[in-house]
Design a protein around this motif. Structure first.
Motif, short mmCIF file in Angstrom:
data_model
loop_
_atom_site.label_atom_id
_atom_site.label_comp_id
_atom_site.label_asym_id
_atom_site.label_seq_id
_atom_site.Cartn_x
_atom_site.Cartn_y
_atom_site.Cartn_z
N TRP A 1 0.83 -1.20 0.00
CA TRP A 1 0.00 0.00 0.00
C TRP A 1 0.87 1.26 0.00
O TRP A 1 0.50 2.27 -0.59
CB TRP A 1 -1.00 0.01 1.15
CG TRP A 1 -2.11 -0.97 0.97
CD1 TRP A 1 -2.47 -1.97 1.83
CD2 TRP A 1 -3.01 -1.08 -0.15
NE1 TRP A 1 -3.52 -2.69 1.31
CE2 TRP A 1 -3.87 -2.17 0.11
CE3 TRP A 1 -3.16 -0.38 -1.33
CZ2 TRP A 1 -4.87 -2.55 -0.78
CZ3 TRP A 1 -4.16 -0.77 -2.22
CH2 TRP A 1 -5.00 -1.83 -1.94
N SER A 2 2.04 1.17 0.62
CA SER A 2 2.97 2.29 0.59
C SER A 2 3.45 2.54 -0.85
O SER A 2 3.51 3.68 -1.30
CB SER A 2 4.16 1.98 1.51
OG SER A 2 5.15 2.96 1.38
N TYR A 3 3.78 1.47 -1.58
CA TYR A 3 4.18 1.61 -2.97
C TYR A 3 3.04 2.19 -3.80
O TYR A 3 3.23 3.06 -4.63
CB TYR A 3 4.57 0.25 -3.58
CG TYR A 3 5.69 -0.49 -2.91
CD1 TYR A 3 6.58 0.13 -2.04
CD2 TYR A 3 5.85 -1.84 -3.14
CE1 TYR A 3 7.60 -0.58 -1.44
CE2 TYR A 3 6.87 -2.56 -2.55
CZ TYR A 3 7.75 -1.92 -1.70
OH TYR A 3 8.75 -2.65 -1.12
N TRP A 4 1.85 1.67 -3.57
CA TRP A 4 0.67 2.13 -4.30
C TRP A 4 0.43 3.62 -4.06
O TRP A 4 0.15 4.37 -4.99
CB TRP A 4 -0.54 1.31 -3.85
CG TRP A 4 -1.83 1.69 -4.50
CD1 TRP A 4 -2.33 1.24 -5.68
CD2 TRP A 4 -2.79 2.61 -3.98
NE1 TRP A 4 -3.54 1.83 -5.93
CE2 TRP A 4 -3.85 2.68 -4.90
CE3 TRP A 4 -2.85 3.39 -2.84
CZ2 TRP A 4 -4.95 3.49 -4.71
CZ3 TRP A 4 -3.96 4.20 -2.64
CH2 TRP A 4 -4.98 4.25 -3.58
N ASN A 5 0.60 4.03 -2.81
CA ASN A 5 0.43 5.45 -2.45
C ASN A 5 1.43 6.34 -3.18
O ASN A 5 1.08 7.43 -3.61
CB ASN A 5 0.63 5.62 -0.95
CG ASN A 5 -0.59 6.13 -0.26
OD1 ASN A 5 -1.56 6.50 -0.90
ND2 ASN A 5 -0.53 6.15 1.04
N ARG A 6 2.67 5.89 -3.27
CA ARG A 6 3.73 6.69 -3.87
C ARG A 6 3.79 6.60 -5.38
O ARG A 6 4.08 7.59 -6.05
CB ARG A 6 5.08 6.24 -3.32
CG ARG A 6 5.63 7.18 -2.31
CD ARG A 6 7.05 6.81 -1.94
NE ARG A 6 6.99 6.42 -0.54
CZ ARG A 6 7.61 5.40 -0.02
NH1 ARG A 6 8.36 4.64 -0.76
NH2 ARG A 6 7.49 5.12 1.24
N PHE A 7 3.58 5.40 -5.93
CA PHE A 7 3.87 5.17 -7.33
C PHE A 7 2.67 4.75 -8.17
O PHE A 7 2.78 4.63 -9.39
CB PHE A 7 4.95 4.08 -7.46
CG PHE A 7 6.19 4.37 -6.64
CD1 PHE A 7 7.00 5.45 -6.93
CD2 PHE A 7 6.51 3.56 -5.57
CE1 PHE A 7 8.13 5.72 -6.18
CE2 PHE A 7 7.65 3.81 -4.80
CZ PHE A 7 8.45 4.90 -5.11
N GLY A 8 1.52 4.49 -7.54
CA GLY A 8 0.34 4.06 -8.28
C GLY A 8 0.20 2.54 -8.28
O GLY A 8 0.82 1.85 -7.47
#
Length: 114
Positions: A67-74
């Motif tokens: 979810w952290s990756y999703w938040n930052r990078f989509g």
């Protein structure tokens, strides 16, 4: 870390070391500078796990990483080398796809300079 197949251009991906050098702390294995489509879903990053995706570990990864990756990078793609419990692939519409191997049906998105 794994190697992007020839369907992704050599200059399209940034690896973890390059991203950490730019100040990112938690990073996926690859961030694609030009997104690709997998099964109709746009992908901006790829995370590779040399494990089986069971319920306990997958939920921990979702919370601590994905979810952290999703938040930052989509939206992104997670590849579990040893498979995963199919019911865990329930966040596709929210932007996290699960696969047991590198997809063969990648659609590259080209942009042109006008």
């Amino acid at each position: 870390m794994f190697i992007i197949t020839k369907t992704c251009r050599k200059n399209n991906e940034r690896n973890e070391d390059q991203l950490r050098a730019k100040g990112y702390d938690k990073t996926p294995d690859f961030i694609l500078q030009v997104p690709v489509a997998v099964e109709g879903h746009i992908i901006h990053w790829i995370e590779s796990k040399a494990s089986f995706g069971d319920e306990c570990s997958h939920h921990a990864y979702l919370h601590d990483q994905f979810w952290s990756y999703w938040n930052r990078f989509g939206p992104g793609l997670v590849i579990y080398w040893y498979g995963f419990i199919q019911e865990l692939d329930c966040n596709r519409e929210r932007g996290i796809l699960l696969k047991a191997c590198f997809p063969t049906n990648i659609v590259t998105l080209c942009h042109s300079i006008a």
